[in-house]
Design an enzyme around this catalytic site. Structure first.
Site, PDB file in Angstrom:
ATOM      1  N   GLY A  46       0.837  -1.200   0.000  1.00 26.26           N
ATOM      2  CA  GLY A  46       0.000   0.000   0.000  1.00 26.26           C
ATOM      3  C   GLY A  46       0.866   1.241   0.000  1.00 26.26           C
ATOM      4  CD  GLN A  51       3.129   5.799   2.673  1.00 21.49           C
ATOM      5  OE1 GLN A  51       2.200   5.235   2.121  1.00 21.49           O
ATOM      6  NE2 GLN A  51       4.012   5.143   3.407  1.00 21.49           N
ATOM      7  CB  CYS A  93       4.280   2.091   7.552  1.00 22.01           C
ATOM      8  SG  CYS A  93       3.929   3.652   6.724  1.00 22.01           S
ATOM      9  CG  LEU A  94       6.322   0.919   1.591  1.00 29.16           C
ATOM     10  CD1 LEU A  94       5.920   1.189   0.147  1.00 29.16           C
ATOM     11  CD2 LEU A  94       7.471  -0.074   1.631  1.00 29.16           C
ATOM     12  CG  HIS A 135      -1.490   1.577   6.908  1.00 27.05           C
ATOM     13  ND1 HIS A 135      -0.717   1.137   7.959  1.00 27.05           N
ATOM     14  CD2 HIS A 135      -0.677   2.361   6.156  1.00 27.05           C
ATOM     15  CE1 HIS A 135       0.512   1.646   7.841  1.00 27.05           C
ATOM     16  NE2 HIS A 135       0.561   2.380   6.753  1.00 27.05           N
ATOM     17  CD  GLU A 136      -1.262   2.720   2.355  1.00 24.00           C
ATOM     18  OE1 GLU A 136      -0.779   3.861   2.318  1.00 24.00           O
ATOM     19  OE2 GLU A 136      -0.632   1.745   2.802  1.00 24.00           O
ATOM     20  CG  HIS A 139      -0.137   6.988   5.193  1.00 24.36           C
ATOM     21  ND1 HIS A 139       0.897   7.455   5.970  1.00 24.36           N
ATOM     22  CD2 HIS A 139       0.093   5.658   5.046  1.00 24.36           C
ATOM     23  CE1 HIS A 139       1.712   6.460   6.286  1.00 24.36           C
ATOM     24  NE2 HIS A 139       1.246   5.348   5.739  1.00 24.36           N
TER      25      HIS A 139
HETATM   26 ZN    ZN Z   1       1.956   3.488   5.802  1.00 20.72          ZN
END
Ligand code: ZN
Length: 176
Positions: A46, A51, A93-94, A135-136, A139
């Site tokens: 994701g 991000q 998470c990236l 989750h996304e 963000h």
């Molecule tokens: Zn994340």
């Protein structure tokens, strides 16, 4: 499809709500293509636009990380319409390389959004797919998964991040 550098916490772009996309145009579609390439290269399941430093309310999810076709979900201006149940599971998470947290989220979610062509879509999912989308979307609201853990745990994680920043170990999986 060029990749874009992944922004790491605590970059301010991650802590500011994104802006709704007024017109799903070619620029939006290019952003989606770049985000997809970036997510697959990481690899991740994701990615939210902030991000990669963009301010548009766009996120993508693909539980196969690009291994299977047809699994990519593109959400433009997503809104969580309903949630149900509760479930705790480990998340990464990236923007938080190597950090894994147990996060409680609803088990099921109904999300309304636009697709990459600006058409309204409604997605009802549960389990990992619902979790990844929530989750996304978090963000896009300028929040991160740190908000789901206790303040004591959060300070421990922040300390660990500061230490990694000092030693040069706080680096993105994909860098340009
Ligand atoms: Zn994340």
């Amino acid at each position: 499809m060029p990749t874009r550098p992944i922004v790491l916490y605590p970059d301010p772009v991650l802590l500011k709500p994104t802006l709704p996309v007024e017109d799903v145009d070619d620029d939006t579609r290019q952003l989606i293509l770049d985000m997809t390439e970036t997510m697959y290269a990481a690899p991740g399941i994701g990615l939210a636009a902030n991000q990669v430093g963009a301010t548009a309310s766009v996120c993508i999810v693909d539980l196969s990380a690009g291994e299977r076709s047809g699994e990519l979900k593109v959400l433009v201006n997503p809104v969580v319409k309903a949630v149900e149940g509760s479930d705790v599971s480990e998340e990464g998470c990236l923007s938080f390389p190597e950090i894994l947290l147990d996060v409680e989220r609803p088990f099921r979610a109904t999300i309304e959004a636009l697709d990459e062509n600006g058409r309204p879509i409604t997605i009802e999912e549960e389990g990992l797919l619902a979790r990844a989308m929530l989750h996304e979307i978090e963000h896009l609201d300028g929040k991160t998964f740190l908000r789901h853990i206790s303040s004591v745990k959060r300070e421990m994680v922040k300390r660990r991040i500061r230490k990694m920043m000092k030693t040069g170990d706080w680096v993105a999986a994909v860098d340009g």
